[in-house]
Design an enzyme around this catalytic site. Structure first.
Site, PDB file in Angstrom:
ATOM      1  N   ASP A 105       0.861  -1.173   0.000  1.00 39.20           N
ATOM      2  CA  ASP A 105       0.000   0.000   0.000  1.00 39.20           C
ATOM      3  C   ASP A 105       0.905   1.234   0.000  1.00 39.20           C
ATOM      4  OD1 ASP A 105      -1.648   2.110   0.649  1.00 39.20           O
ATOM      5  OD2 ASP A 105      -2.883   0.930   2.041  1.00 39.20           O
ATOM      6  N   GLY A 134      -3.176   5.632  -7.901  1.00 40.75           N
ATOM      7  CA  GLY A 134      -3.980   6.813  -7.610  1.00 40.75           C
ATOM      8  C   GLY A 134      -5.429   6.458  -7.348  1.00 40.75           C
ATOM      9  N   TYR A 197      -9.144  15.509  -5.265  1.00 40.12           N
ATOM     10  CA  TYR A 197      -8.399  14.711  -6.243  1.00 40.12           C
ATOM     11  C   TYR A 197      -7.532  15.635  -7.096  1.00 40.12           C
ATOM     12  CZ  TYR A 197      -7.427  12.035 -10.488  1.00 40.12           C
ATOM     13  OH  TYR A 197      -6.795  11.443 -11.543  1.00 40.12           O
ATOM     14  N   LYS A 201      -3.306  16.097  -7.363  1.00 44.55           N
ATOM     15  CA  LYS A 201      -2.543  15.997  -8.603  1.00 44.55           C
ATOM     16  C   LYS A 201      -1.734  17.271  -8.840  1.00 44.55           C
ATOM     17  CE  LYS A 201      -3.609  11.882  -9.897  1.00 44.55           C
ATOM     18  NZ  LYS A 201      -2.570  10.870 -10.089  1.00 44.55           N
TER      19      LYS A 201
HETATM   20  N1  LIG Z   1      -8.617   7.160 -15.861  1.00 45.75           N
HETATM   21  C1  LIG Z   1      -8.500   8.449 -16.038  1.00 45.75           C
HETATM   22  O1  LIG Z   1      -9.314   9.078 -16.700  1.00 45.75           O
HETATM   23  C2  LIG Z   1      -7.334   9.185 -15.447  1.00 45.75           C
HETATM   24  C3  LIG Z   1      -7.180  10.527 -15.794  1.00 45.75           C
HETATM   25  C4  LIG Z   1      -6.133  11.230 -15.274  1.00 45.75           C
HETATM   26  C5  LIG Z   1      -5.236  10.609 -14.427  1.00 45.75           C
HETATM   27  N2  LIG Z   1      -5.390   9.316 -14.066  1.00 45.75           N
HETATM   28  C6  LIG Z   1      -4.410   8.734 -13.150  1.00 45.75           C
HETATM   29  O2  LIG Z   1      -3.870   7.533 -13.672  1.00 45.75           O
HETATM   30  C7  LIG Z   1      -3.434   6.720 -12.586  1.00 45.75           C
HETATM   31  C8  LIG Z   1      -3.978   5.313 -12.800  1.00 45.75           C
HETATM   32  O3  LIG Z   1      -5.360   5.349 -12.737  1.00 45.75           O
HETATM   33  P1  LIG Z   1      -6.334   4.366 -13.523  1.00 45.75           P
HETATM   34  O4  LIG Z   1      -7.294   5.212 -14.253  1.00 45.75           O
HETATM   35  O5  LIG Z   1      -5.539   3.361 -14.241  1.00 45.75           O
HETATM   36  O6  LIG Z   1      -7.151   3.763 -12.286  1.00 45.75           O
HETATM   37  P2  LIG Z   1      -7.324   2.275 -11.726  1.00 45.75           P
HETATM   38  O7  LIG Z   1      -7.623   1.336 -12.834  1.00 45.75           O
HETATM   39  O8  LIG Z   1      -8.264   2.408 -10.590  1.00 45.75           O
HETATM   40  O9  LIG Z   1      -5.874   1.935 -11.198  1.00 45.75           O
HETATM   41  C9  LIG Z   1      -5.371   2.459 -10.015  1.00 45.75           C
HETATM   42  C10 LIG Z   1      -4.276   1.539  -9.552  1.00 45.75           C
HETATM   43  O10 LIG Z   1      -3.708   2.084  -8.355  1.00 45.75           O
HETATM   44  C11 LIG Z   1      -3.664   1.071  -7.392  1.00 45.75           C
HETATM   45  N3  LIG Z   1      -3.766   1.649  -6.063  1.00 45.75           N
HETATM   46  C12 LIG Z   1      -4.763   2.422  -5.569  1.00 45.75           C
HETATM   47  N4  LIG Z   1      -4.517   2.733  -4.280  1.00 45.75           N
HETATM   48  C13 LIG Z   1      -3.339   2.152  -3.973  1.00 45.75           C
HETATM   49  C14 LIG Z   1      -2.558   2.082  -2.791  1.00 45.75           C
HETATM   50  N5  LIG Z   1      -2.932   2.702  -1.668  1.00 45.75           N
HETATM   51  N6  LIG Z   1      -1.390   1.395  -2.816  1.00 45.75           N
HETATM   52  C15 LIG Z   1      -1.005   0.751  -3.937  1.00 45.75           C
HETATM   53  N7  LIG Z   1      -1.693   0.781  -5.084  1.00 45.75           N
HETATM   54  C16 LIG Z   1      -2.850   1.465  -5.091  1.00 45.75           C
HETATM   55  C17 LIG Z   1      -4.815   0.146  -7.708  1.00 45.75           C
HETATM   56  O11 LIG Z   1      -4.553  -1.180  -7.264  1.00 45.75           O
HETATM   57  P3  LIG Z   1      -5.118  -1.827  -5.906  1.00 45.75           P
HETATM   58  O12 LIG Z   1      -6.510  -1.330  -5.716  1.00 45.75           O
HETATM   59  O13 LIG Z   1      -5.000  -3.293  -6.182  1.00 45.75           O
HETATM   60  O14 LIG Z   1      -4.171  -1.369  -4.840  1.00 45.75           O
HETATM   61  C18 LIG Z   1      -4.789   0.148  -9.228  1.00 45.75           C
HETATM   62  O15 LIG Z   1      -3.857  -0.781  -9.713  1.00 45.75           O
HETATM   63  C19 LIG Z   1      -3.948   7.367 -11.324  1.00 45.75           C
HETATM   64  O16 LIG Z   1      -2.873   8.067 -10.702  1.00 45.75           O
HETATM   65  C20 LIG Z   1      -4.996   8.338 -11.814  1.00 45.75           C
HETATM   66  O17 LIG Z   1      -5.139   9.427 -10.966  1.00 45.75           O
HETATM   67  C21 LIG Z   1      -6.433   8.591 -14.580  1.00 45.75           C
HETATM   68  C1  LIG Z   2     -10.920  17.221 -16.932  1.00 43.97           C
HETATM   69  C2  LIG Z   2     -10.040  17.777 -15.907  1.00 43.97           C
HETATM   70  O1  LIG Z   2      -9.132  18.367 -16.326  1.00 43.97           O
HETATM   71  N1  LIG Z   2     -10.236  17.612 -14.585  1.00 43.97           N
HETATM   72  C3  LIG Z   2      -9.719  16.527 -13.860  1.00 43.97           C
HETATM   73  C4  LIG Z   2     -10.168  16.482 -12.426  1.00 43.97           C
HETATM   74  O2  LIG Z   2     -10.165  15.179 -12.002  1.00 43.97           O
HETATM   75  C5  LIG Z   2     -10.822  14.222 -12.829  1.00 43.97           C
HETATM   76  C6  LIG Z   2     -10.837  12.902 -12.162  1.00 43.97           C
HETATM   77  O3  LIG Z   2     -10.086  11.947 -12.842  1.00 43.97           O
HETATM   78  C7  LIG Z   2     -10.084  14.076 -14.082  1.00 43.97           C
HETATM   79  O4  LIG Z   2     -10.776  13.144 -14.942  1.00 43.97           O
HETATM   80  C8  LIG Z   2      -9.977  15.329 -14.747  1.00 43.97           C
HETATM   81  O5  LIG Z   2      -8.884  15.222 -15.644  1.00 43.97           O
END
Ligand SMILES: NC(=O)c1ccc[n+]([C@@H]2O[C@H](COP(=O)([O-])OP(=O)(O)OC[C@H]3O[C@@H](n4cnc5c(N)ncnc54)[C@H](OP(=O)(O)O)[C@@H]3O)[C@@H](O)[C@H]2O)c1
Ligand SMILES: CC(=O)N[C@H]1CO[C@H](CO)[C@@H](O)[C@@H]1O
Ligand SMILES: *[C@@H]1O[C@H](CO)[C@@H](O)[C@H](O)[C@H]1NC(C)=O
Length: 308
Positions: A105, A134, A197, A201
């Site tokens: 974790d 995240g 959130y 970031k």
């Molecule tokens: N999807 C989007 O639209 C988006 C947009 C912007 C940024 N992001 C960023 O991209 C990154 C990956 O997100 P994702 O969209 O791929 O989400 P996801 O599928 O929910 O993946 C998140 C990963 O983080 C792990 N995790 C969460 N809490 C944790 C902890 N305390 N310790 C260790 N591992 C942990 C989860 O695994 P476990 O639950 O097994 O621990 C999972 O593998 C994040 O930082 C997110 O903020 C995503």
């Molecule tokens: C769209 C945007 O720029 N805002 C962010 C705020 O957080 C959400 C949660 O993931 C993101 O999707 C957005 O990128």
């Protein structure tokens, strides 16, 4: 003494503008040349050791597959071990010489140390750290019953990446390695209902921008700001629907992971994925009032819709 500030207030913006007009075109040419050279000879990943946090699903999982295809050794970290084991198996099938699984974790300080220690014990070195783990909670801040729930967002997204990086730095110095940070466009494009959130970031981005200056040139940092990527996080609890972002086209996690690995191999400092989100950055910088009104309208409209 205040007079000097008055003079600066008037002259500096003007001088900066002139400077921008002259420097920006030159810099763009320099960047384009650098980009082309690095695209021709990207980093060879065969035998490199890559540590990925949050590798059990979404972007992290697909990053594991992309690095595996390039022949990198992997240390995969998350809390759900069963999922990690499956990802590790698939990564080895795709070409990774060895993929180890570390159940941990990132919001626990001891675990952050274990993650790095275990990687070094297994592989003897670390070439690339990917801070990807995240989480996010969605809701209007005023309606939150318990602010304490949000502390975990900060602990995972911000402190999680800072603390793992703390333990990884000596090894990355030795290998002249790279840190890849998965931030979010949310860091600079505040979306309603994900205030903490997006703040986590922004804090993460600010930290790694400073670290970039401190650790150069030994360690490179690639700051990734994804837009909306189709992963369990984006789909959880109607996240996108509630933030009224469900109309924005999302990108696949595979496509995003592929772009991230290519960018890191080129040694890029920044990557926004999908790239068109960069345009939104300009709007926010130049037209903040317009953008804020638009997002408020979007949120209120989304809200009405929910209760109809
Ligand atoms: N999807 C989007 O639209 C988006 C947009 C912007 C940024 N992001 C960023 O991209 C990154 C990956 O997100 P994702 O969209 O791929 O989400 P996801 O599928 O929910 O993946 C998140 C990963 O983080 C792990 N995790 C969460 N809490 C944790 C902890 N305390 N310790 C260790 N591992 C942990 C989860 O695994 P476990 O639950 O097994 O621990 C999972 O593998 C994040 O930082 C997110 O903020 C995503
Ligand atoms: C769209 C945007 O720029 N805002 C962010 C705020 O957080 C959400 C949660 O993931 C993101 O999707 C957005 O990128
Ligand atoms: C990060 O490290 C500090 C200092 O040891 C510790 O107080 C904090 O709890 C750690 N946070 C996380 C989320 O690991």
């Amino acid at each position: 003494m205040d007079l000097i500030h008055k003079i600066f207030n008037i002259t500096l913006p003007f001088l900066s503008f002139i400077l921008l007009i002259i420097v920006l075109p030159i810099l763009s040419v320099y960047r384009a040349i650098k980009f082309c050279i690095r695209s021709v000879v990207p980093e060879n990943l065969v035998g490199k050791v890559v540590l990925i946090t949050g590798a059990s699903s979404g972007i992290g999982e697909h990053l594991a597959y992309e690095y595996a295809k390039h022949g990198a050794c992997l240390a995969l970290v998350a809390r759900r071990k069963e999922l990690l084991v499956a990802v590790a198996e698939k990564a080895e099938e795709l070409g990774s010489p060895k993929a180890i699984v570390i159940k941990a974790d990132v919001s626990s300080f001891e675990d952050c140390k274990t993650i790095v220690d275990e990687t070094i014990k297994q592989f003897g070195k670390l070439d690339c750290l990917i801070n990807n783990a995240g989480i996010g909670i969605v809701g209007l801040f005023e309606e939150q019953k318990c602010i304490k729930d949000h502390i975990s967002t900060m602990d995972v997204n911000f402190w999680g990446s800072v603390n793992v990086t703390h333990f990884a730095l000596p090894h990355l110095r030795k290998s002249k390695g790279r840190i890849v940070v998965i931030g979010s466009c949310g860091g600079w494009f505040g979306t309603p209902k994900v205030s903490v959130y997006n703040a986590s970031k922004a804090a993460q981005q600010s930290f790694f921008e400073t670290l970039r200056i401190e650790v150069a040139p030994d360690i490179g940092i690639t700051m990734v700001t994804p837009g909306i990527i189709n992963t369990p996080l984006a789909n959880k609890d109607c996240f996108l629907y509630q933030t009224s972002l469900d109309k924005v086209p999302s990108q696949s996690a595979e496509g995003c992971a592929n772009a991230i690995v290519n960018s890191a191999r080129r040694g890029d400092e920044y990557l926004t994925e999908p790239q068109w989100m960069c345009a939104a950055f300009l709007w926010v910088m130049l037209l903040p009032e317009v953008m804020n009104s638009f997002r408020r309208f979007q949120m209120v409209a989304g809200y009405k819709h929910k209760f109809q």
